[in-house]
Design a protein around this motif. Structure first.
Motif, PDB file in Angstrom:
ATOM      1  N   GLN A  52      -2.596  -3.487  12.231  1.00  0.00           N
ATOM      2  CA  GLN A  52      -1.304  -3.050  12.041  1.00  0.00           C
ATOM      3  C   GLN A  52      -0.301  -2.955  13.117  1.00  0.00           C
ATOM      4  OE1 GLN A  52      -4.210  -1.271  10.501  1.00  0.00           O
ATOM      5  NE2 GLN A  52      -4.141  -3.088   9.434  1.00  0.00           N
TER       6      GLN A  52
ATOM      7  N   GLU B   2      -5.679  10.526   4.918  1.00  0.00           N
ATOM      8  CA  GLU B   2      -4.965  10.196   3.669  1.00  0.00           C
ATOM      9  C   GLU B   2      -4.545  11.650   2.948  1.00  0.00           C
ATOM     10  OE1 GLU B   2      -7.538   8.155   1.220  1.00  0.00           O
ATOM     11  OE2 GLU B   2      -8.266   7.074   2.791  1.00  0.00           O
TER      12      GLU B   2
ATOM     13  N   PHE C 109      -1.475   8.499   9.648  1.00  0.00           N
ATOM     14  CA  PHE C 109      -2.160   7.167   9.555  1.00  0.00           C
ATOM     15  C   PHE C 109      -2.967   6.636  10.531  1.00  0.00           C
ATOM     16  CE2 PHE C 109      -1.099   2.459   9.963  1.00  0.00           C
ATOM     17  CZ  PHE C 109      -1.809   1.963   8.881  1.00  0.00           C
TER      18      PHE C 109
ATOM     19  N   ASP D 299      -4.989  -2.917   1.362  1.00  0.00           N
ATOM     20  CA  ASP D 299      -5.744  -3.548   1.983  1.00  0.00           C
ATOM     21  C   ASP D 299      -6.156  -5.072   0.932  1.00  0.00           C
ATOM     22  OD1 ASP D 299      -7.705  -4.753   4.008  1.00  0.00           O
ATOM     23  OD2 ASP D 299      -9.218  -3.416   3.493  1.00  0.00           O
TER      24      ASP D 299
ATOM     25  N   TRP E 171       1.132  -7.350   9.589  1.00  0.00           N
ATOM     26  CA  TRP E 171      -0.474  -7.261   9.388  1.00  0.00           C
ATOM     27  C   TRP E 171      -1.014  -8.495  10.329  1.00  0.00           C
ATOM     28  CZ3 TRP E 171      -3.001  -3.541   6.123  1.00  0.00           C
ATOM     29  CH2 TRP E 171      -4.569  -3.553   6.212  1.00  0.00           C
TER      30      TRP E 171
ATOM     31  N   TRP F 149       2.211   3.691   3.325  1.00  0.00           N
ATOM     32  CA  TRP F 149       1.573   3.227   2.460  1.00  0.00           C
ATOM     33  C   TRP F 149       0.663   2.009   2.748  1.00  0.00           C
ATOM     34  CZ3 TRP F 149       6.354   5.025   1.276  1.00  0.00           C
ATOM     35  CH2 TRP F 149       6.425   6.189   0.562  1.00  0.00           C
ATOM     36  N   TYR F 150      -0.604   2.186   2.508  1.00  0.00           N
ATOM     37  CA  TYR F 150      -1.473   0.914   3.158  1.00  0.00           C
ATOM     38  C   TYR F 150      -2.347   0.224   1.927  1.00  0.00           C
ATOM     39  CZ  TYR F 150      -5.566  -0.400   5.711  1.00  0.00           C
ATOM     40  OH  TYR F 150      -6.805  -0.931   6.464  1.00  0.00           O
TER      41      TYR F 150
ATOM     42  N   TRP G 151       1.153  -2.926   5.278  1.00  0.00           N
ATOM     43  CA  TRP G 151       1.412  -1.516   5.339  1.00  0.00           C
ATOM     44  C   TRP G 151       3.026  -1.348   5.186  1.00  0.00           C
ATOM     45  CZ3 TRP G 151       2.615   1.399  10.016  1.00  0.00           C
ATOM     46  CH2 TRP G 151       2.772   0.361  11.033  1.00  0.00           C
TER      47      TRP G 151
END
Length: 470
Positions: free
Chosen positions: A453, A272, A267, A250, A448, A247-248, A233
């Motif tokens: 996070q 979103e 977040f 996964d 991370w 921004w994320y 992230w």
């Protein structure tokens, strides 16, 4: 008792017969027929105290010898028994006296107990009467006070509320007095100008700060817990202060979905604002957003992709020559983390390893627009022995592990092309670090940490520029 009786008889005969007994004893000892009839026991004597007209004995007594009785054990036992009987008789007499005395005492106690029972019954009866009387009186008082209870409860509530109001008014009065004093000294325009001047001075001071050297890492601050064990992230270090998009991304493979949030608050709330579907899946977790574009490693290749969030398209892509990929030279945790893209105060960087450098880390500064390599530095630190790495002011900092106990162990300066070993610990709170990247705008490390996070604060050593510095 039998022996005692016989012995008394013998003594009696001895006193009446006198010397007649002794000749008879000798005669009886010589008369075997008589001895055979009587069969006296061994050690016993035969005595006679009566004779007929012919001089023959008509009464015979058998008794133990006098000299043997004194030594006989049975005699001693007899005397001991007699003594014990006498002692027991005395004890029984004493016990009888005590028993009679105790009995009399018990009789008196029984009489007293009966008297106490009677008194207790009387007290119990009186107590019940008294308690019943007092209870009735208390019940009457409670019934008379019952209507006052709601009033009392309301009074208590009101009193507490009034106390709170007083405290709030006191605090508000203090604030208003402070504002009044401030406004009395300055009008609104003057206050606004002071703020603007202060902001200008602060920015001027910040502009004089040269690139700092990492001295300390504190934290982390857990921002959110989401996603899988691995991911990334980030925010854009080149964005304006008002642009705080997050921004994320996964997972470390088989994914191409990037989630965008307008702010850290959104977040955390999971609100979103937009979702992007990349044309290529990514490898690893070492992506970076720089000046509005996402830079990432295309899966199963050493190709770097630049994707524009504004247009939603790939702007350019270029292979990083000789760079190992697809878990050839990853960090210690694996996850296809062969190529690490990062940004700092000096621009865009790629950190990787090559066969030519024996699997040791290579640093390349990239052109953000074309992805061409501007300059390259070869280090002597094995990529596979590094936990994570990040750039601050042109210096690459490398951690020795991705697990608990990790610390910043090695630093390579691209300015001087030299390295040094460091010892800067940081708290790996959730035991597994799969992404650690520096953001120059926030002066913080984004991490991370095993599905969490997190943010780390960094302390840098700065040198203030002077007018004489070039």
């Amino acid at each position: 008792m039998l022996v005692l009786f016989v012995w008394l008889i013998v003594l009696n005969f001895s006193s009446t017969c006198g010397d007649k007994i002794k000749p008879l004893i000798n005669t009886l000892e010589q008369n075997s027929l008589l001895l055979g009839t009587i069969r006296p026991k061994e050690g016993w004597q035969v005595y006679s105290s009566a004779q007929d007209a012919d001089g023959r004995c008509i009464c015979t007594v058998v008794a133990p010898e006098q000299n043997l009785c004194s030594r006989d054990a049975k005699g001693r036992q007899l005397r001991q028994l007699l003594e014990k009987v006498q002692n027991m008789s005395q004890s029984i007499e004493v016990l009888n006296l005590r028993t009679q005395r105790d009995f009399q005492y018990i009789m008196r106690m029984e009489s007293q107990i009966k008297g106490l029972r009677s008194k207790f019954r009387q007290i119990e009866s009186d107590r019940k009467t008294l308690v019943n009387k007092n209870f009735q009186e208390l019940k009457g008082k409670m019934e008379s006070l019952q209507p006052l209870i709601p009033v009392l409860e309301q009074y208590k509530t009101d009193a507490k509320l009034i106390s709170q109001f007083k405290e709030e008014i006191r605090n508000l009065s203090g604030v208003l007095m402070g504002i009044q004093e401030e406004m009395g000294a300055y009008d609104y325009e003057e206050l606004q100008q002071r703020v603007l001047n202060l902001e200008s001075r602060l920015r001027n001071c910040m502009s004089k700060l040269t690139c700092g050297k990492l001295m300390k890492i504190t934290g982390p601050l857990t921002v959110k817990t989401s996603g899988t064990r691995f991911g990334a992230w980030m925010t854009d270090p080149q964005a304006s202060p008002k642009n705080n998009r997050v921004w994320y991304m996964d997972s470390y493979t088989n994914n191409r979905i990037v989630k965008e949030y307008k702010s850290i608050t959104d977040f955390v709330a999971g609100a979103e604002s937009r979702t992007y579907s990349l044309p290529f899946k990514w490898a690893g977790t070492n992506h970076v957003v720089f000046n509005g574009s996402l830079y990432y490693n295309k899966m199963q290749s050493n190709i770097i992709v630049r994707y524009s969030f504004e247009t939603g398209r790939v702007v350019t892509q270029r292979a990083l020559e000789s760079a190992g990929f697809h878990n050839v030279y990853p960090y210690t945790w694996g996850g296809f983390s062969d190529i690490d893209l990062m940004a700092d105060e000096l621009g865009l960087w790629a950190v990787y390893a090559t066969n030519q450098n024996a699997g040791n880390i290579v640093i390349s500064q990239l052109n953000p627009d074309t992805l061409q390599i501007l300059k390259t530095w070869n280090t002597e630190y094995s990529k596979r022995n590094a936990g994570e790495s990040f750039m601050i002011c042109g210096t690459l900092y490398i951690t020795n592990s991705h697990l608990t106990g990790a610390k910043v162990y090695y630093a390579y300066s691209t300015k001087t092309s030299t390295y040094e070993y460091t010892d800067i610990p940081f708290h790996n709170q959730y035991f597994h670090m799969s992404m650690l990247d520096y953001n120059a705008r926030d002066r913080a490390l984004y991490g991370w940490n095993n599905g969490h996070q997190v943010l780390f604060n960094v302390t840098l050593f700065h040198i203030i520029k002077t007018e004489d510095d070039s």
